[in-house]
Design a protein around this motif. Structure first.
Motif, PDB file in Angstrom:
ATOM      1  N   UNK A  13     -23.963 -14.726  46.521  1.00  0.00           N
ATOM      2  CA  UNK A  13     -24.958 -15.806  46.832  1.00  0.00           C
ATOM      3  C   UNK A  13     -25.575 -16.095  45.541  1.00  0.00           C
ATOM      4  N   UNK A  14     -26.099 -15.185  44.679  1.00  0.00           N
ATOM      5  CA  UNK A  14     -26.647 -15.588  43.309  1.00  0.00           C
ATOM      6  C   UNK A  14     -25.783 -16.389  42.598  1.00  0.00           C
ATOM      7  N   UNK A  15     -24.256 -15.983  42.582  1.00  0.00           N
ATOM      8  CA  UNK A  15     -23.235 -16.575  41.675  1.00  0.00           C
ATOM      9  C   UNK A  15     -23.407 -17.932  41.984  1.00  0.00           C
ATOM     10  N   UNK A  16     -23.385 -18.391  43.395  1.00  0.00           N
ATOM     11  CA  UNK A  16     -23.427 -19.571  43.783  1.00  0.00           C
ATOM     12  C   UNK A  16     -24.665 -20.417  43.484  1.00  0.00           C
ATOM     13  N   UNK A  17     -25.706 -19.700  43.522  1.00  0.00           N
ATOM     14  CA  UNK A  17     -26.940 -20.339  42.956  1.00  0.00           C
ATOM     15  C   UNK A  17     -26.813 -20.862  41.556  1.00  0.00           C
ATOM     16  N   UNK A  18     -26.187 -19.622  40.618  1.00  0.00           N
ATOM     17  CA  UNK A  18     -26.041 -20.079  39.185  1.00  0.00           C
ATOM     18  C   UNK A  18     -25.091 -21.036  38.983  1.00  0.00           C
ATOM     19  N   UNK A  19     -24.202 -21.155  39.692  1.00  0.00           N
ATOM     20  CA  UNK A  19     -23.302 -22.321  39.708  1.00  0.00           C
ATOM     21  C   UNK A  19     -23.915 -23.571  39.547  1.00  0.00           C
ATOM     22  N   UNK A  20     -24.486 -23.725  40.722  1.00  0.00           N
ATOM     23  CA  UNK A  20     -25.293 -25.054  41.181  1.00  0.00           C
ATOM     24  C   UNK A  20     -26.366 -25.285  40.202  1.00  0.00           C
ATOM     25  N   UNK A  21     -27.274 -24.107  39.881  1.00  0.00           N
ATOM     26  CA  UNK A  21     -28.585 -24.356  38.983  1.00  0.00           C
ATOM     27  C   UNK A  21     -28.366 -24.544  37.676  1.00  0.00           C
ATOM     28  N   UNK A  22     -27.258 -23.831  36.946  1.00  0.00           N
ATOM     29  CA  UNK A  22     -27.035 -23.824  35.560  1.00  0.00           C
ATOM     30  C   UNK A  22     -25.471 -24.659  35.548  1.00  0.00           C
ATOM     31  N   UNK A  25     -19.376 -22.247  35.500  1.00  0.00           N
ATOM     32  CA  UNK A  25     -18.165 -21.943  36.137  1.00  0.00           C
ATOM     33  C   UNK A  25     -18.213 -20.554  36.939  1.00  0.00           C
ATOM     34  N   UNK A  26     -17.639 -20.625  38.089  1.00  0.00           N
ATOM     35  CA  UNK A  26     -17.585 -19.451  39.042  1.00  0.00           C
ATOM     36  C   UNK A  26     -17.683 -17.960  38.636  1.00  0.00           C
ATOM     37  N   UNK A  27     -16.835 -17.797  37.657  1.00  0.00           N
ATOM     38  CA  UNK A  27     -16.479 -16.417  37.195  1.00  0.00           C
ATOM     39  C   UNK A  27     -17.704 -15.943  36.214  1.00  0.00           C
ATOM     40  N   UNK A  28     -18.388 -17.118  35.322  1.00  0.00           N
ATOM     41  CA  UNK A  28     -19.417 -16.724  34.408  1.00  0.00           C
ATOM     42  C   UNK A  28     -20.617 -16.410  35.331  1.00  0.00           C
TER      43      UNK A  28
END
Length: 160
Positions: A13-22, A25-28
């Motif tokens: 969930x946090x990864x998806x948030x970071x993808x959208x917010x910043x 890329x998904x892995x990063x």
């Protein structure tokens, strides 16, 4: 749900948030999320490799991107040649994020003023029609900027 399952779900969930917010890329984004959530002092390259199950080059590229963006930093331990990655100082990260948003608000204010000045000179009717809307909008921008500035000061005071 046990702790590990909850942790995996939160990282996703946090990864998806970071993808959208910043725009990461998904892995990063997932590596950054792992570093935010970990109870450990830092994660090694191999830890990231095992936890994410991606190729060495993909992990390396993602870690380098996060380092370049100042989202993470690394440290070494005496007698250990490995690098340990951890999130950058939390307060500095928050201040940097707030400053970026504040800059956007200031740019927005400047552009609104330029459009209003143009309309006042070359399109008086449009200027008059939008005068009250502009006043309300600019007040909102100014109030928001004041809140951001106060929050930045508060966070910086915590660092001292």
């Amino acid at each position: 749900m046990n702790k590990e399952e909850s942790k995996k779900l939160l990282i996703e969930e946090l990864g998806i948030h970071f993808e959208n917010e910043y725009s990461l890329p998904p892995l990063a984004a997932r590596i950054f999320a792992s570093l935010v959530i970990t109870e450990e002092e830092g994660l090694t390259f191999d830890d990231c490799l095992i936890k994410r199950g991606a190729s060495k080059s993909s992990i390396s590229t993602s870690l380098n991107l996060l380092l370049q963006m100042n989202f993470i930093k690394y440290f070494t331990k005496s007698g250990d040649r490995r690098r340990y990655f951890k999130i950058a100082e939390k307060d500095a990260f928050f201040v940097e994020k707030l400053n970026k948003t504040l800059k956007k608000l200031e740019d927005e204010s400047e552009m609104i003023e330029k459009v209003a000045a143009f309309n006042k000179t070359y399109n008086a009717e449009k200027h008059q029609a939008n005068k009250e809307k502009k006043k309300i909008y600019m007040k909102c921008l100014e109030d928001t900027k004041a809140i951001y500035k106060k929050t930045i000061v508060n966070l910086k005071n915590l660092e001292q």
